[in-house]
Design a protein around this motif. Structure first.
Motif, PDB file in Angstrom:
ATOM      1  N   VAL A  38     -16.315 -82.348 -34.236  1.00  0.00           N
ATOM      2  CA  VAL A  38     -15.076 -81.442 -34.026  1.00  0.00           C
ATOM      3  C   VAL A  38     -15.537 -80.286 -33.191  1.00  0.00           C
ATOM      4  O   VAL A  38     -16.408 -79.411 -33.885  1.00  0.00           O
ATOM      5  CB  VAL A  38     -14.406 -81.393 -35.165  1.00  0.00           C
ATOM      6  N   VAL A  39     -14.850 -80.022 -32.073  1.00  0.00           N
ATOM      7  CA  VAL A  39     -15.157 -78.766 -31.670  1.00  0.00           C
ATOM      8  C   VAL A  39     -13.799 -78.050 -31.316  1.00  0.00           C
ATOM      9  O   VAL A  39     -13.199 -78.339 -30.777  1.00  0.00           O
ATOM     10  CB  VAL A  39     -15.855 -78.926 -30.139  1.00  0.00           C
ATOM     11  N   ASP A  75     -24.345 -76.340 -32.195  1.00  0.00           N
ATOM     12  CA  ASP A  75     -23.793 -75.339 -33.174  1.00  0.00           C
ATOM     13  C   ASP A  75     -22.709 -76.158 -34.138  1.00  0.00           C
ATOM     14  O   ASP A  75     -22.519 -75.679 -35.571  1.00  0.00           O
ATOM     15  CB  ASP A  75     -23.170 -74.040 -32.621  1.00  0.00           C
ATOM     16  N   ARG A  76     -21.852 -76.811 -33.369  1.00  0.00           N
ATOM     17  CA  ARG A  76     -20.804 -77.496 -34.195  1.00  0.00           C
ATOM     18  C   ARG A  76     -21.082 -78.718 -34.880  1.00  0.00           C
ATOM     19  O   ARG A  76     -20.608 -79.121 -35.945  1.00  0.00           O
ATOM     20  CB  ARG A  76     -19.576 -77.902 -33.263  1.00  0.00           C
ATOM     21  N   ALA A  77     -22.272 -79.258 -34.733  1.00  0.00           N
ATOM     22  CA  ALA A  77     -22.620 -80.336 -35.302  1.00  0.00           C
ATOM     23  C   ALA A  77     -23.513 -80.189 -36.377  1.00  0.00           C
ATOM     24  O   ALA A  77     -23.475 -80.706 -37.619  1.00  0.00           O
ATOM     25  CB  ALA A  77     -23.588 -81.401 -34.276  1.00  0.00           C
ATOM     26  N   ALA A  78     -24.527 -79.099 -36.234  1.00  0.00           N
ATOM     27  CA  ALA A  78     -25.490 -78.728 -37.297  1.00  0.00           C
ATOM     28  C   ALA A  78     -24.764 -78.357 -38.731  1.00  0.00           C
ATOM     29  O   ALA A  78     -24.117 -77.506 -38.449  1.00  0.00           O
ATOM     30  CB  ALA A  78     -26.545 -77.753 -36.758  1.00  0.00           C
TER      31      ALA A  78
ATOM     32  N   LEU B  27     -14.015 -95.571 -14.916  1.00  0.00           N
ATOM     33  CA  LEU B  27     -13.156 -96.328 -15.768  1.00  0.00           C
ATOM     34  C   LEU B  27     -12.763 -97.797 -15.398  1.00  0.00           C
ATOM     35  O   LEU B  27     -12.359 -98.506 -16.073  1.00  0.00           O
ATOM     36  CB  LEU B  27     -11.881 -95.283 -15.465  1.00  0.00           C
ATOM     37  N   GLU B  28     -12.746 -98.106 -13.990  1.00  0.00           N
ATOM     38  CA  GLU B  28     -12.160 -99.351 -13.501  1.00  0.00           C
ATOM     39  C   GLU B  28     -13.418-100.408 -13.943  1.00  0.00           C
ATOM     40  O   GLU B  28     -13.407-101.420 -14.495  1.00  0.00           O
ATOM     41  CB  GLU B  28     -12.129 -99.372 -11.986  1.00  0.00           C
ATOM     42  N   ASP B  29     -14.857 -99.847 -13.889  1.00  0.00           N
ATOM     43  CA  ASP B  29     -16.093-100.797 -14.407  1.00  0.00           C
ATOM     44  C   ASP B  29     -16.153-100.944 -15.664  1.00  0.00           C
ATOM     45  O   ASP B  29     -16.463-102.234 -16.262  1.00  0.00           O
ATOM     46  CB  ASP B  29     -17.208 -99.860 -13.992  1.00  0.00           C
ATOM     47  N   ALA B  30     -15.980-100.102 -16.572  1.00  0.00           N
ATOM     48  CA  ALA B  30     -16.402-100.090 -18.003  1.00  0.00           C
ATOM     49  C   ALA B  30     -15.510-100.930 -18.856  1.00  0.00           C
ATOM     50  O   ALA B  30     -14.096-100.695 -18.517  1.00  0.00           O
ATOM     51  CB  ALA B  30     -16.398 -98.744 -18.625  1.00  0.00           C
ATOM     52  N   LEU B  31     -16.058-101.666 -19.734  1.00  0.00           N
ATOM     53  CA  LEU B  31     -15.147-102.531 -20.342  1.00  0.00           C
ATOM     54  C   LEU B  31     -14.879-101.872 -21.610  1.00  0.00           C
ATOM     55  O   LEU B  31     -13.757-102.203 -22.464  1.00  0.00           O
ATOM     56  CB  LEU B  31     -15.785-103.816 -20.723  1.00  0.00           C
ATOM     57  N   LEU B  32     -15.599-100.840 -22.327  1.00  0.00           N
ATOM     58  CA  LEU B  32     -15.300-100.256 -23.550  1.00  0.00           C
ATOM     59  C   LEU B  32     -15.208 -98.882 -23.689  1.00  0.00           C
ATOM     60  O   LEU B  32     -15.944 -98.110 -22.739  1.00  0.00           O
ATOM     61  CB  LEU B  32     -16.499-100.662 -24.456  1.00  0.00           C
ATOM     62  N   ALA B  33     -14.355 -98.242 -24.318  1.00  0.00           N
ATOM     63  CA  ALA B  33     -14.008 -96.790 -24.438  1.00  0.00           C
ATOM     64  C   ALA B  33     -14.426 -96.550 -25.890  1.00  0.00           C
ATOM     65  O   ALA B  33     -14.467 -97.415 -26.849  1.00  0.00           O
ATOM     66  CB  ALA B  33     -12.997 -96.296 -24.076  1.00  0.00           C
ATOM     67  N   HIS B  34     -15.067 -95.352 -26.497  1.00  0.00           N
ATOM     68  CA  HIS B  34     -14.961 -94.744 -27.894  1.00  0.00           C
ATOM     69  C   HIS B  34     -13.940 -93.697 -27.941  1.00  0.00           C
ATOM     70  O   HIS B  34     -14.012 -92.639 -27.336  1.00  0.00           O
ATOM     71  CB  HIS B  34     -16.591 -94.510 -27.782  1.00  0.00           C
ATOM     72  N   LEU B  35     -13.114 -93.960 -28.875  1.00  0.00           N
ATOM     73  CA  LEU B  35     -11.997 -93.090 -28.903  1.00  0.00           C
ATOM     74  C   LEU B  35     -12.399 -92.090 -30.268  1.00  0.00           C
ATOM     75  O   LEU B  35     -13.084 -92.722 -31.470  1.00  0.00           O
ATOM     76  CB  LEU B  35     -10.953 -93.709 -29.641  1.00  0.00           C
ATOM     77  N   GLY B  36     -12.549 -90.835 -30.108  1.00  0.00           N
ATOM     78  CA  GLY B  36     -12.670 -89.741 -31.204  1.00  0.00           C
ATOM     79  C   GLY B  36     -11.401 -89.114 -31.710  1.00  0.00           C
ATOM     80  O   GLY B  36     -10.519 -88.999 -31.031  1.00  0.00           O
ATOM     81  N   VAL B  37     -11.234 -89.330 -33.149  1.00  0.00           N
ATOM     82  CA  VAL B  37     -10.160 -88.949 -33.634  1.00  0.00           C
ATOM     83  C   VAL B  37     -10.682 -87.838 -34.977  1.00  0.00           C
ATOM     84  O   VAL B  37     -11.424 -88.277 -35.591  1.00  0.00           O
ATOM     85  CB  VAL B  37      -9.071 -90.012 -34.345  1.00  0.00           C
ATOM     86  N   VAL B  38      -9.629 -86.843 -35.027  1.00  0.00           N
ATOM     87  CA  VAL B  38     -10.180 -86.170 -36.382  1.00  0.00           C
ATOM     88  C   VAL B  38      -9.583 -86.599 -37.486  1.00  0.00           C
ATOM     89  O   VAL B  38      -8.247 -86.779 -37.512  1.00  0.00           O
ATOM     90  CB  VAL B  38      -9.859 -84.704 -36.177  1.00  0.00           C
ATOM     91  N   VAL B  82      -7.351 -86.039 -28.998  1.00  0.00           N
ATOM     92  CA  VAL B  82      -8.130 -86.857 -29.015  1.00  0.00           C
ATOM     93  C   VAL B  82      -9.141 -86.859 -27.748  1.00  0.00           C
ATOM     94  O   VAL B  82      -8.890 -86.126 -27.133  1.00  0.00           O
ATOM     95  CB  VAL B  82      -7.814 -88.386 -29.213  1.00  0.00           C
ATOM     96  N   CYS B  83     -10.392 -87.572 -28.081  1.00  0.00           N
ATOM     97  CA  CYS B  83     -11.332 -87.649 -26.979  1.00  0.00           C
ATOM     98  C   CYS B  83     -11.727 -88.960 -26.752  1.00  0.00           C
ATOM     99  O   CYS B  83     -11.790 -89.771 -27.574  1.00  0.00           O
ATOM    100  CB  CYS B  83     -12.597 -86.816 -27.379  1.00  0.00           C
ATOM    101  N   VAL B  84     -11.657 -89.640 -25.440  1.00  0.00           N
ATOM    102  CA  VAL B  84     -11.799 -90.743 -25.009  1.00  0.00           C
ATOM    103  C   VAL B  84     -13.186 -90.728 -24.093  1.00  0.00           C
ATOM    104  O   VAL B  84     -13.158 -90.138 -23.270  1.00  0.00           O
ATOM    105  CB  VAL B  84     -10.801 -91.342 -24.442  1.00  0.00           C
ATOM    106  N   THR B  85     -14.190 -91.424 -24.633  1.00  0.00           N
ATOM    107  CA  THR B  85     -15.324 -91.382 -23.962  1.00  0.00           C
ATOM    108  C   THR B  85     -15.936 -92.741 -23.512  1.00  0.00           C
ATOM    109  O   THR B  85     -15.688 -93.667 -24.223  1.00  0.00           O
ATOM    110  CB  THR B  85     -16.704 -90.750 -24.641  1.00  0.00           C
ATOM    111  N   VAL B  86     -16.026 -92.739 -22.052  1.00  0.00           N
ATOM    112  CA  VAL B  86     -16.584 -94.162 -21.534  1.00  0.00           C
ATOM    113  C   VAL B  86     -17.873 -93.786 -20.906  1.00  0.00           C
ATOM    114  O   VAL B  86     -18.035 -93.212 -20.005  1.00  0.00           O
ATOM    115  CB  VAL B  86     -15.644 -94.295 -20.343  1.00  0.00           C
ATOM    116  N   THR B  87     -18.705 -94.777 -21.335  1.00  0.00           N
ATOM    117  CA  THR B  87     -20.073 -94.451 -21.020  1.00  0.00           C
ATOM    118  C   THR B  87     -20.789 -95.968 -20.491  1.00  0.00           C
ATOM    119  O   THR B  87     -20.326 -96.911 -21.183  1.00  0.00           O
ATOM    120  CB  THR B  87     -21.120 -94.174 -22.042  1.00  0.00           C
TER     121      THR B  87
END
Lengths: 219, 219
Positions: A38-39, A75-78, B27-38, B82-87
């Protein structure tokens, strides 16, 4: 597995894996984790390398992450609660309806207080584990890290105690009515493969055995 | 790319990709995303399928996620940042020192307010996009979703405006002193491959062309 309210899936309970050995096997297999922090007013999710010490000092064993000391999120993670999610995508589930499309996967979600590792012996061990996670046996073949390199690197430990795991495998769970129509249904397996190691242009020595073995294991 | 303070990387600026077309290609290539929610006192990161509509109604285009209406995190995501990260992991970088070990990757980080999609036409279109993201062209071959299926499914849209992308490719950035020792350095390319589609046991019809094409594209 010692799930708490924070790591108890709210649905898909039939996909929950309660065997801690399967969690450990997934963590050993997977090369990449996604760290949630969380940032300010929003969550941030970043891809990270990691290492695991099941006999580490944290409850349930230690998951280690490393970062540049200059990383803005450090800093936000530690000292804060973070989430480390490790997902291996194993296939696409191509059902007979949109609703029954899905993915085959193994996914571990670890929630815990990230601890900044300060003891030098634990830091060195954790950094070796991160390198050996990428290429088993590699850390022992490398020169020792310099004081400057170590000063530039932060190590975080996340306890593995509070974790959950879900997994899905096989074909779609289609409706019997759709199956009866004769429409095709099935799944497409996916996996990682490694290409042959690519030596740097200025490199005349043979590829080391540990790197060859890593690539061969993903063939 | 319209980065804000929330999506401006704090380090590794040489790896920042500022070309929006590269973000779209990832975004077109990747099959999976990771969603971050608080969720309460901690971030939660979950793997999700997704679809993209660059001409969607959100700023920068719309990234669509779907979820069971019973998903515990849904209430925390809808209307929240939210945060959506595609790696995509492209390789292991096996340097001549632990410090210069790294990974080759392409990674997009999208931060934005998740909007619960309620208009039926946008919901249907978004669900088609999620299916077509897995297997291009597949949505048009499937029977329409039932009212019951649609009632069980929630759709979220995340604006693509606030995004950043980083990428790394090639061999290690080793110290000249380490290169001079003649120690081996290089990298190990990684990629996804698909196995042949696996029909369900009760399935006598041939594998559809869209599923064959999806598997063939990952060979």
């Amino acid at each position: 597995m010692s799930p708490t309210a924070r790591t108890t899936p709210t649905r898909g309970r039939h996909r929950v894996v309660t065997d801690r050995e399967q969690l450990h096997a997934l963590l050993e297999d997977a090369l990449l984790a996604h760290l949630g922090v969380v940032v300010g007013d929003h969550p941030l999710v970043l891809p990270v390398a990691f290492g695991v010490d099941l006999a580490g000092p944290d409850a349930g064993g230690s998951l280690y992450l490393h970062a540049s000391v200059a990383a803005g999120w450090l800093d936000r993670a530690a000292g804060a609660d973070v989430c480390v999610t490790v997902t291996e995508l194993d296939g696409l589930v191509t059902g007979r309806s949109a609703f029954h499309h899905s993915m085959n996967y193994r996914c571990a979600v670890v929630v815990g207080r990230a601890r900044l590792v300060t003891a030098e012996d634990e830091r060195l061990r954790a950094l070796d584990l991160v390198v050996d996670h990428m290429v088993p046996g590699r850390a022992a073949t490398l020169r020792p890290s310099t004081r400057k390199e170590l000063a530039a690197t932060a190590v975080l430990a996340v306890p593995l105690a509070e974790a959950s795991m879900k997994a899905r495998a096989g074909g779609p769970g289609d409706d019997p009515d759709d199956v009866a129509t004769g429409t095709w249904g099935g799944h497409v397996p996916l996996r990682w493969v490694a290409g042959p190691p690519v030596p740097d242009a200025d490199c005349s020595t043979p590829v080391p055995a540990d790197v060859l073995a890593r690539a061969a294991a993903l063939r």
